[in-house]
Design a protein around this motif. Structure first.
Motif, PDB file in Angstrom:
ATOM      1  N   MET A 157      43.783 -16.016 -11.046  1.00  0.00           N
ATOM      2  CA  MET A 157      42.528 -16.578 -10.279  1.00  0.00           C
ATOM      3  C   MET A 157      41.403 -15.721 -10.696  1.00  0.00           C
ATOM      4  O   MET A 157      41.580 -14.700 -10.398  1.00  0.00           O
ATOM      5  CB  MET A 157      42.731 -16.874  -8.680  1.00  0.00           C
ATOM      6  N   PHE A 158      40.313 -16.399 -10.914  1.00  0.00           N
ATOM      7  CA  PHE A 158      39.043 -15.746 -10.981  1.00  0.00           C
ATOM      8  C   PHE A 158      37.867 -16.642 -10.366  1.00  0.00           C
ATOM      9  O   PHE A 158      38.055 -17.816 -10.659  1.00  0.00           O
ATOM     10  CB  PHE A 158      38.656 -15.289 -12.523  1.00  0.00           C
ATOM     11  N   THR A 159      36.943 -15.930  -9.958  1.00  0.00           N
ATOM     12  CA  THR A 159      35.771 -16.685  -9.060  1.00  0.00           C
ATOM     13  C   THR A 159      34.601 -16.554  -9.824  1.00  0.00           C
ATOM     14  O   THR A 159      34.094 -15.724 -10.510  1.00  0.00           O
ATOM     15  CB  THR A 159      35.708 -15.953  -7.794  1.00  0.00           C
ATOM     16  N   GLU A 160      33.602 -17.749  -9.694  1.00  0.00           N
ATOM     17  CA  GLU A 160      32.381 -17.764 -10.082  1.00  0.00           C
ATOM     18  C   GLU A 160      31.500 -18.551  -9.123  1.00  0.00           C
ATOM     19  O   GLU A 160      32.209 -18.854  -8.072  1.00  0.00           O
ATOM     20  CB  GLU A 160      32.301 -18.809 -11.480  1.00  0.00           C
ATOM     21  N   ASP A 180      41.653 -26.560 -11.592  1.00  0.00           N
ATOM     22  CA  ASP A 180      42.989 -26.308 -12.069  1.00  0.00           C
ATOM     23  C   ASP A 180      42.887 -25.957 -13.453  1.00  0.00           C
ATOM     24  O   ASP A 180      41.915 -25.784 -14.390  1.00  0.00           O
ATOM     25  CB  ASP A 180      43.750 -27.620 -12.121  1.00  0.00           C
ATOM     26  N   GLU A 181      44.050 -25.204 -14.172  1.00  0.00           N
ATOM     27  CA  GLU A 181      44.257 -24.685 -15.504  1.00  0.00           C
ATOM     28  C   GLU A 181      43.790 -25.500 -16.429  1.00  0.00           C
ATOM     29  O   GLU A 181      43.113 -25.126 -17.482  1.00  0.00           O
ATOM     30  CB  GLU A 181      45.395 -23.921 -15.717  1.00  0.00           C
ATOM     31  N   ILE A 182      44.264 -26.822 -16.383  1.00  0.00           N
ATOM     32  CA  ILE A 182      44.028 -27.921 -17.578  1.00  0.00           C
ATOM     33  C   ILE A 182      42.610 -27.989 -17.522  1.00  0.00           C
ATOM     34  O   ILE A 182      41.883 -28.009 -18.574  1.00  0.00           O
ATOM     35  CB  ILE A 182      44.832 -28.918 -17.338  1.00  0.00           C
ATOM     36  N   TYR A 206      47.827 -27.510  -2.568  1.00  0.00           N
ATOM     37  CA  TYR A 206      47.474 -26.120  -3.143  1.00  0.00           C
ATOM     38  C   TYR A 206      48.044 -24.998  -2.450  1.00  0.00           C
ATOM     39  O   TYR A 206      48.465 -24.093  -3.166  1.00  0.00           O
ATOM     40  CB  TYR A 206      45.897 -26.001  -2.938  1.00  0.00           C
ATOM     41  N   TYR A 207      48.369 -25.288  -1.222  1.00  0.00           N
ATOM     42  CA  TYR A 207      49.332 -24.263  -0.403  1.00  0.00           C
ATOM     43  C   TYR A 207      50.630 -24.107  -0.865  1.00  0.00           C
ATOM     44  O   TYR A 207      51.204 -23.227  -1.039  1.00  0.00           O
ATOM     45  CB  TYR A 207      49.239 -24.529   1.054  1.00  0.00           C
ATOM     46  N   ALA A 208      51.179 -25.422  -1.147  1.00  0.00           N
ATOM     47  CA  ALA A 208      52.769 -25.331  -1.558  1.00  0.00           C
ATOM     48  C   ALA A 208      52.879 -24.841  -3.134  1.00  0.00           C
ATOM     49  O   ALA A 208      53.952 -24.012  -3.230  1.00  0.00           O
ATOM     50  CB  ALA A 208      52.960 -27.044  -1.893  1.00  0.00           C
ATOM     51  N   GLY A 258      25.954 -16.380   2.428  1.00  0.00           N
ATOM     52  CA  GLY A 258      25.674 -16.608   1.016  1.00  0.00           C
ATOM     53  C   GLY A 258      24.905 -17.927   0.773  1.00  0.00           C
ATOM     54  O   GLY A 258      24.910 -18.874   1.746  1.00  0.00           O
ATOM     55  N   LYS A 259      24.371 -18.258  -0.540  1.00  0.00           N
ATOM     56  CA  LYS A 259      23.662 -19.564  -0.635  1.00  0.00           C
ATOM     57  C   LYS A 259      24.027 -20.080  -2.050  1.00  0.00           C
ATOM     58  O   LYS A 259      23.374 -20.695  -2.611  1.00  0.00           O
ATOM     59  CB  LYS A 259      22.275 -19.323  -0.732  1.00  0.00           C
ATOM     60  N   GLN A 260      25.451 -19.827  -2.251  1.00  0.00           N
ATOM     61  CA  GLN A 260      26.056 -20.341  -3.416  1.00  0.00           C
ATOM     62  C   GLN A 260      27.434 -21.007  -3.197  1.00  0.00           C
ATOM     63  O   GLN A 260      28.244 -20.526  -2.255  1.00  0.00           O
ATOM     64  CB  GLN A 260      26.287 -19.167  -4.527  1.00  0.00           C
ATOM     65  N   MET A 261      27.893 -21.852  -4.038  1.00  0.00           N
ATOM     66  CA  MET A 261      29.336 -22.457  -3.944  1.00  0.00           C
ATOM     67  C   MET A 261      30.097 -21.713  -4.688  1.00  0.00           C
ATOM     68  O   MET A 261      30.153 -21.033  -5.859  1.00  0.00           O
ATOM     69  CB  MET A 261      28.910 -24.101  -4.587  1.00  0.00           C
ATOM     70  N   THR A 262      31.339 -21.640  -4.126  1.00  0.00           N
ATOM     71  CA  THR A 262      32.199 -20.808  -4.862  1.00  0.00           C
ATOM     72  C   THR A 262      33.304 -21.851  -5.778  1.00  0.00           C
ATOM     73  O   THR A 262      33.680 -22.734  -5.466  1.00  0.00           O
ATOM     74  CB  THR A 262      33.365 -20.137  -3.974  1.00  0.00           C
ATOM     75  N   VAL A 263      33.364 -21.105  -7.065  1.00  0.00           N
ATOM     76  CA  VAL A 263      34.359 -22.145  -7.820  1.00  0.00           C
ATOM     77  C   VAL A 263      35.264 -20.973  -8.240  1.00  0.00           C
ATOM     78  O   VAL A 263      35.424 -19.825  -8.693  1.00  0.00           O
ATOM     79  CB  VAL A 263      33.453 -22.352  -9.186  1.00  0.00           C
ATOM     80  N   ILE A 264      36.748 -21.539  -7.874  1.00  0.00           N
ATOM     81  CA  ILE A 264      37.918 -20.677  -7.963  1.00  0.00           C
ATOM     82  C   ILE A 264      38.756 -21.348  -9.085  1.00  0.00           C
ATOM     83  O   ILE A 264      39.048 -22.650  -9.063  1.00  0.00           O
ATOM     84  CB  ILE A 264      38.776 -20.860  -6.729  1.00  0.00           C
ATOM     85  N   ASN A 265      38.628 -20.410 -10.112  1.00  0.00           N
ATOM     86  CA  ASN A 265      39.533 -20.918 -11.279  1.00  0.00           C
ATOM     87  C   ASN A 265      40.877 -20.771 -11.065  1.00  0.00           C
ATOM     88  O   ASN A 265      41.332 -19.471 -11.263  1.00  0.00           O
ATOM     89  CB  ASN A 265      38.989 -20.396 -12.422  1.00  0.00           C
ATOM     90  N   LEU A 266      41.966 -21.653 -10.846  1.00  0.00           N
ATOM     91  CA  LEU A 266      43.383 -21.297 -10.641  1.00  0.00           C
ATOM     92  C   LEU A 266      44.199 -21.071 -11.676  1.00  0.00           C
ATOM     93  O   LEU A 266      43.830 -21.136 -12.791  1.00  0.00           O
ATOM     94  CB  LEU A 266      43.734 -22.649  -9.916  1.00  0.00           C
TER      95      LEU A 266
END
Length: 534
Positions: free
Chosen positions: A1-4, A382-384, A506-508, A526-534
């Motif tokens: 996972m990486f975050t933007e 998601d990865e795809i 997602y938890y499963a 913060g003032k930003q939305m988190t984008v999690i690349n799974l």
């Protein structure tokens, strides 16, 4: 996972009220206490130290409520027990979020609210080692809008709990939820953490008898290791702490008058008002009903019942049975801040907006206004979807654009043909500008005719450009399909993913790893939305 990260302003999904609040627009200064920054904590702490909070009542109620978890076979984390005991200490404080009792936690953003509150408690405790700050989740157990909490989406599958009970949702018997539970669990597929999740959900909804206890059980299982304290304010002892304000507000209508005035000011500044007060901002709560209290002549009545009270009778009722009086959306925040030693409240965009209408009511009742923070938002990619986005040459910020705009961008960028006629339109404007000058010199009325010719010609050229673009789009059917599929996956029903999807799938798959990633990435200020690349 990486975050933007993407600035809230650039997503297109947040109201102007919220955006202005986050950047400290002067127009909103009078509508809140301290700004949503870390340095505000000192001022709010000073206010809390002068406030009288009945900590012993709060601690006793929490101990009794958590005993129900153990009575149904659950385990209360030692950190939670320690946090509850610590509330007796004058140097212990809370940060709070709250939400309706959506079945199986409801939309993703409920989880984000809680994780953001946990992150905030850690941040404040670290910045102020002389105090203890604990995360609190306020269960909206008294809410009676069952239609808002009885459903969820697991993947593409909507699941609904059907039953015909009325009244406060926290008191609902949950025997009839078993079919919905079965549908939920069968929708999760085979994943690494499925067994743990199944056990949690079964224990929560099959070992408890009402929705409040089931919800407490489930959230304790998910977040107990972080020390989260869960409060059910549908309680006689807690309502007794609020009784004097209940009486004042019903008889003198302070919240109605003050919130109405605040709303008028906000509207004059061009802001959308989120809530509107009533003359009486309390419901009458009974076993299977929660109905509005209204004035009737010199007395009062409870709608849709035979209950009638004179003024003296209603005062007696409030003093003897405060638990029967349930605050609506206007007075619930006041109740919360009366019973908790609270430093900050984390809410969604709509909540931030309506809290701005409440500042003068807080002042009237001499209750400290907490630091008001916008909850963290996240997009789980998601990865795809990420792989296809990269292949199409788009950046993360592009994901938030309308898919039709993305299609146009892709075609313009990928086509070997020249499809943009802006240069030609600019040249045409210059030519017709020169013609207009000559025509005006001959007859001043001819200038307007020249401008009309330009407008007609521009429209025809733009229409031609659209036809050229459409013809070229037909050559990119596969890419167009991918763009729309990515958008529908990440923004179902053309809205933020967190408002539609549930966390269970997602938890499963990821278990607490996802929680840890979100906690590390969330900045409550913060003032930003988190984008999690799974």
């Amino acid at each position: 996972m990486f975050t933007e990260y993407v600035d809230y302003h650039d997503t297109g999904y947040f109201s102007q009220t919220v955006l202005d609040y986050l950047v400290g627009a002067k127009a909103l200064d009078e509508f809140y206490g301290k700004p949503p920054v870390l340095n505000s904590v000192e001022s709010v702490l000073a206010q809390q130290k002068t406030k009288s909070t009945n900590r012993s009542v709060l601690v006793n109620v929490l101990k009794e409520q958590y005993q129900r978890i153990e009575n149904s076979g659950g385990k209360v984390n030692d950190l939670v027990k320690e946090n509850i005991r610590s509330l007796n200490s004058a140097d212990s404080y809370t940060v709070t979020t709250g939400h309706q009792l959506n079945i199986f936690t409801g939309p993703l953003y409920t989880i984000y609210k809680i994780l953001g509150t946990i992150a905030l408690a850690k941040k404040l405790s670290s910045a102020h080692p002389d105090i203890r700050v604990m995360p609190v989740f306020w269960m909206a157990t008294e809410d009676h809008d069952f239609a808002e909490i009885n459903h969820l989406n697991v993947g593409d599958k909507p699941i609904t709990w059907n039953q015909d009970q009325g009244g406060a949702v926290g008191r609902l018997d949950i025997k009839s939820i078993q079919p919905a539970l079965g549908h939920v669990l069968s929708s999760l597929g085979l994943n690494p953490y499925l067994h743990d999740l199944e056990q949690m959900c079964r224990d929560a909804y099959l070992k408890n008898t009402n929705l409040a206890d089931a919800t407490r059980y489930l959230y304790n299982e998910l977040f107990g290791s972080y020390g989260l304290i869960i409060v059910d304010a549908d309680n006689a002892s807690l309502k007794n702490e609020f009784a004097s304000i209940i009486e004042q507000d019903i008889f003198q209508q302070h919240s109605n008058i003050l919130v109405s005035a605040s709303n008028k000011k906000l509207e004059s500044l061009g802001y959308h008002v989120q809530v509107h007060p009533r003359e009486i901002n309390f419901f009458y709560l009974q076993k299977n009903s929660r109905e509005r209290i209204i004035r009737e002549g010199e007395g009062f009545k409870v709608l849709n019942t035979t209950l009638r009270y004179s003024s003296d009778e209603l005062r007696t009722e409030i003093r003897q049975f405060p638990e029967r009086f349930s605050p609506n959306v206007i007075m619930r925040p006041i109740y919360q801040e009366v019973i908790l030693p609270n430093l900050a409240y984390i809410g969604g965009g709509a909540e931030v907006s309506y809290w701005l209408s409440l500042k003068t009511t807080f002042l009237k009742y001499q209750i400290p206004f907490p630091i008001l923070l916008l909850r963290n938002s996240a997009l789980l990619v998601d990865e795809i979807s990420r792989k296809r986005t990269d292949q199409l040459g788009f950046q993360t910020i592009d994901l938030f654009k309308d898919p039709r705009e993305l299609v146009k961008l892709y075609v313009l960028r990928s086509s070997t043909k020249e499809l943009d006629l802006n240069k030609e339109l600019t040249a045409l404007k210059e030519i017709l500008g020169a013609i207009e000058s000559k025509a005006f010199a001959v007859d001043s009325t001819l200038g307007e005719s020249t401008r009309a010719i330009y407008a007609r010609t521009r429209n025809m050229i733009e229409a031609l450009e659209g036809k050229m673009l459409k013809a070229e789009k037909d050559k990119f059917d596969t890419e167009m399909s991918q763009i729309f599929k990515i958008n529908q996956k990440l923004f179902p029903n053309h809205t933020l993913q967190e408002r539609v999807e549930n966390f269970l799938p997602y938890y499963a798959r990821y278990g607490h790893t996802l929680f840890e990633t979100l906690l590390e990435s969330f900045d409550p200020f913060g003032k930003q939305m988190t984008v999690i690349n799974l």
